[in-house]
Motif scaffolding. Structure first.
Motif, short mmCIF file in Angstrom:
data_model
loop_
_atom_site.label_atom_id
_atom_site.label_comp_id
_atom_site.label_asym_id
_atom_site.label_seq_id
_atom_site.Cartn_x
_atom_site.Cartn_y
_atom_site.Cartn_z
N TYR A 138 4.30 11.13 -0.01
CA TYR A 138 4.71 11.52 -1.37
C TYR A 138 4.49 13.02 -1.56
O TYR A 138 3.67 13.63 -0.87
N PRO A 139 5.21 13.62 -2.49
CA PRO A 139 5.04 15.07 -2.76
C PRO A 139 3.59 15.39 -3.12
O PRO A 139 2.96 14.67 -3.90
N GLY A 140 3.10 16.47 -2.53
CA GLY A 140 1.72 16.87 -2.78
C GLY A 140 0.70 15.97 -2.11
O GLY A 140 -0.50 16.08 -2.36
N ASP A 141 1.18 15.03 -1.26
CA ASP A 141 0.30 14.09 -0.55
C ASP A 141 -0.60 13.31 -1.50
O ASP A 141 -1.78 13.08 -1.24
N TRP A 142 0.03 12.90 -2.60
CA TRP A 142 -0.73 12.11 -3.58
C TRP A 142 0.22 11.21 -4.34
O TRP A 142 1.38 11.57 -4.63
N VAL A 143 -0.25 10.01 -4.67
CA VAL A 143 0.52 9.08 -5.49
C VAL A 143 -0.46 8.26 -6.32
O VAL A 143 -1.56 7.94 -5.87
N ALA A 144 -0.06 7.96 -7.54
CA ALA A 144 -0.91 7.14 -8.41
C ALA A 144 -1.04 5.73 -7.82
O ALA A 144 -0.03 5.10 -7.51
N GLN A 145 -2.27 5.28 -7.68
CA GLN A 145 -2.52 3.97 -7.07
C GLN A 145 -3.93 3.53 -7.44
O GLN A 145 -4.85 4.34 -7.47
N TYR A 183 0.85 -1.20 0.00
CA TYR A 183 0.00 0.00 0.00
C TYR A 183 0.88 1.24 0.00
O TYR A 183 1.86 1.34 0.76
N LEU A 184 0.57 2.19 -0.86
CA LEU A 184 1.32 3.44 -0.96
C LEU A 184 0.60 4.51 -0.15
O LEU A 184 -0.54 4.86 -0.45
N TYR A 185 1.28 5.01 0.90
CA TYR A 185 0.69 5.99 1.81
C TYR A 185 0.82 7.37 1.18
O TYR A 185 1.93 7.91 1.07
N PRO A 186 -0.29 7.98 0.72
CA PRO A 186 -0.20 9.24 -0.04
C PRO A 186 0.55 10.36 0.67
O PRO A 186 1.26 11.14 0.02
N HIS A 187 0.44 10.44 2.00
CA HIS A 187 1.09 11.53 2.71
C HIS A 187 2.62 11.42 2.69
O HIS A 187 3.31 12.36 3.07
#
Length: 431
Positions: free
Chosen positions: A379-386, A373-377
Motif C-alpha cells: 500500500y502507499p506509504g507502506d501502511w494500511v489501516a488494519q 491479511y493486508l500486507y502494509p508494503h
C-alpha cells in the motif's frame, strides 16, 4: 602472640563505644536495655569494621554477663551446645554470632528454645540485609538494628584513643602521626575502624624510632601500611547492591559527578559484568525514547568496555555514563510495557484475529488463518489501516509519551498520527 590493636581496643562498656550514638548514646535503645538489664536478642547489620562486635562486647562488659563469640559458618552445633551448657550454669550468656546470615537449619533449631527462655542473648552480626538473608524464625525473635559507617571525626577519636592508651594501645611507642598521614588513614579505610587501627599498628611497629626515641608516621608510611582499599563491599554483599542502586539513581537524576563516583567504586571492585549490565538497563529504562541515538552510543561504549576489559574498560564506561547522565530522560517505554503486562493480568489476552495468525503451513487457510491479511508494503506509504489488537482491547493505549525531548516529541507525533489514521480507516471500513 599479641592480639591485633583493633581487638585490644574493643570497648569494655557502652560508654567506650565509638559512634553508633543512635543506638548506644544516653537514653537510646541499647543503653536503656543495658541500664535496665532487660536484654533481648538483636541482629546488628552494617559494613565491616563499624562496631558490631564492639557493641556486643560492650554490652557484655556493662552487664557483667559471660560473653562468647562464634561464627555461624565455621563453628559447629557442638560449639553452640557448649555455650548452652555454660548458660545453664551461669544463668545468662551473651553470644555474638558472626555471619549469622549463614546459620543453617540444624544450628537454628538448636538455638531457638534457648533464645525463647532467655538463657542465651543472641547478638547476630552480619554485613547482609537481614530482611533478605536471615531466616524469619530467627528474625522474629530479635530486634534488628542497622550499624552506620563511622564518620571521619568518630574514626579520629578512636585513632587518638589508641595512640594515647599505654595499657591496650600504642601509648608506649611515643608516636607522632602527621596530620596528612592521619587524614589518609581515615579516608583510605572508608569508615572501617578495624582496618584503620590495624593499619596504624603496622605503621608504628614497622617504623624505626628517631634519635629522640619517637616514631614519626608520615603519609608515605600510612600509604604503604594501609594500601588501597576498595570502597565497596564484596560482590555478594548488601552494600554492593546499594552502590549499584546509587549509580542508577544518580544517572536518572542527571548528576554526572555522582554517577562517576559510584561507577568508580564498582570499577575498584573489578565488577565489569554487573556494571555493564546495569548501564544497559539504565539506557533503556531511564533514557529510552527521549534519546534513542544516545542509547545506541552508550550501548556501543558498553560493548567496547566488555571487549577491552579492565583497566582500559574504564574509558568507554566513562563515556557511556556521561552520555546517559546528561541525556534527556523518559521512562515512557518501561511504563508502557508494564501497563500492557498489568492489563494482561487483569483482562486476559483475548483471541488473536485470524488474519494475524501464522499461515505458513499447509492447511492454515482452511482454518481461516492469514486470510484477508493486508500486507502494509503493498500500500502507499507502506501502511494500511488494519486492526491488530484483539477485539476486547481494540483502541487501548499503553504508551503515554512524555515529550521530554525533540526525539520523543517526534515519536509522539508519529504515534498520535498513526492512531488517528488507524481509527478513521477502520471506521470507514465498517461503513
Amino acid at each position: 602472640m599479641e592480639q591485633p590493636l583493633a581487638y585490644r581496643m574493643r570497648p569494655r562498656n557502652i560508654e567506650e563505644v565509638v559512634g553508633q550514638q543512635a543506638l548506644v548514646g544516653p537514653g537510646k535503645i541499647i543503653s536503656r536495655m543495658v541500664q535496665a538489664k532487660m536484654l533481648s536478642s538483636m541482629i546488628l547489620f552494617g559494613p565491616p569494621g563499624t562496631g558490631k562486635t564492639s557493641i556486643a562486647s560492650a554490652i557484655a562488659g556493662s552487664t557483667q554477663y559471660a560473653f562468647r563469640k562464634l561464627n555461624a559458618a565455621t563453628d559447629t552445633k557442638k560449639d553452640l551446645q557448649m555455650v548452652a551448657e555454660e548458660a545453664k550454669m551461669s544463668g545468662t550468656v551473651i553470644l555474638l554470632l558472626d555471619e549469622i546470615h549463614r546459620l543453617d537449619k540444624t544450628k537454628q533449631d538448636f538455638l531457638l528454645p534457648h533464645l525463647e527462655n532467655g538463657r542465651i542473648v543472641l547478638i547476630g552480626a552480619t554485613t547482609e540485609n537481614p530482611y533478605l538473608s536471615i531466616n524469619p524464625a530467627i528474625r522474629s525473635r530479635a530486634q534488628i538494628f542497622e550499624v552506620q559507617p563511622l564518620t571521619l571525626d568518630e574514626m579520629g577519636v578512636a585513632v587518638d584513643r589508641a595512640l594515647n592508651d599505654s595499657e591496650r594501645g600504642l601509648g608506649q611507642y611515643f608516636v607522632d602521626l602527621d596530620a596528612d598521614a592521619k587524614k589518609q588513614l581515615l579516608y583510605a579505610t572508608n569508615g572501617d575502624l578495624r582496618a584503620a587501627l590495624n593499619g596504624l599498628e603496622l605503621a608504628v611497629k614497622s617504623t624505626s624510632k628517631d634519635v629522640d626515641g619517637r616514631i614519626k608516621i608520615t603519609l608515605p608510611i600510612i600509604e604503604e601500611s594501609v594500601q588501597k582499599r576498595a570502597l565497596v563491599a564484596d560482590k555478594d554483599g548488601d552494600a554492593h547492591y546499594n552502590v549499584i542502586s546509587a549509580l542508577q539513581k544518580s544517572i536518572r537524576g542527571s548528576d554526572a559527578d555522582a554517577a562517576l563516583h559510584y561507577a568508580a567504586r564498582l570499577i575498584a571492585a573489578g565488577d565489569l559484568v554487573i556494571l555493564a549490565r546495569r548501564l544497559r538497563v539504565i539506557a533503556y529504562e531511564d533514557i529510552g525514547m527521549a534519546a534513542p541515538v544516545v542509547v545506541n552510543q552508550a550501548i556501543t561504549a558498553i560493548n567496547t568496555a566488555e571487549q577491552l576489559g579492565f583497566p582500559e574498560a574504564r574509558i568507554p564506561l566513562a563515556n557511556a555514563i556521561l552520555l546517559l547522565a546528561l541525556a534527556p530522560k523518559s521512562n515512557s517505554a518501561m511504563v508502557a510495557i508494564d501497563a500492557a503486562q498489568a492489563d494482561l493480568q487483569k483482562r486476559g489476552g483475548g483471541p488473536i484475529p485470524d488474519y494475524l495468525k501464522d499461515a505458513h503451513y499447509q492447511g492454515a487457510a482452511d482454518l481461516g488463518y492469514g486470510v484477508d491479511y493486508l500486507y502494509p508494503h503493498a500500500y502507499p506509504g507502506d501502511w494500511v489501516a488494519q486492526q491488530y489488537l484483539p477485539d476486547s482491547l481494540q483502541g487501548h493505549q499503553y504508551w503515554e509519551p512524555k515529550g521530554n525531548s525533540k526525539a520523543e516529541l517526534s515519536y509522539q507525533q508519529q504515534y498520535e498520527k498513526l492512531r488517528i489514521a488507524q481509527k478513521q480507516g477502520l471506521q470507514r471500513k465498517k461503513k
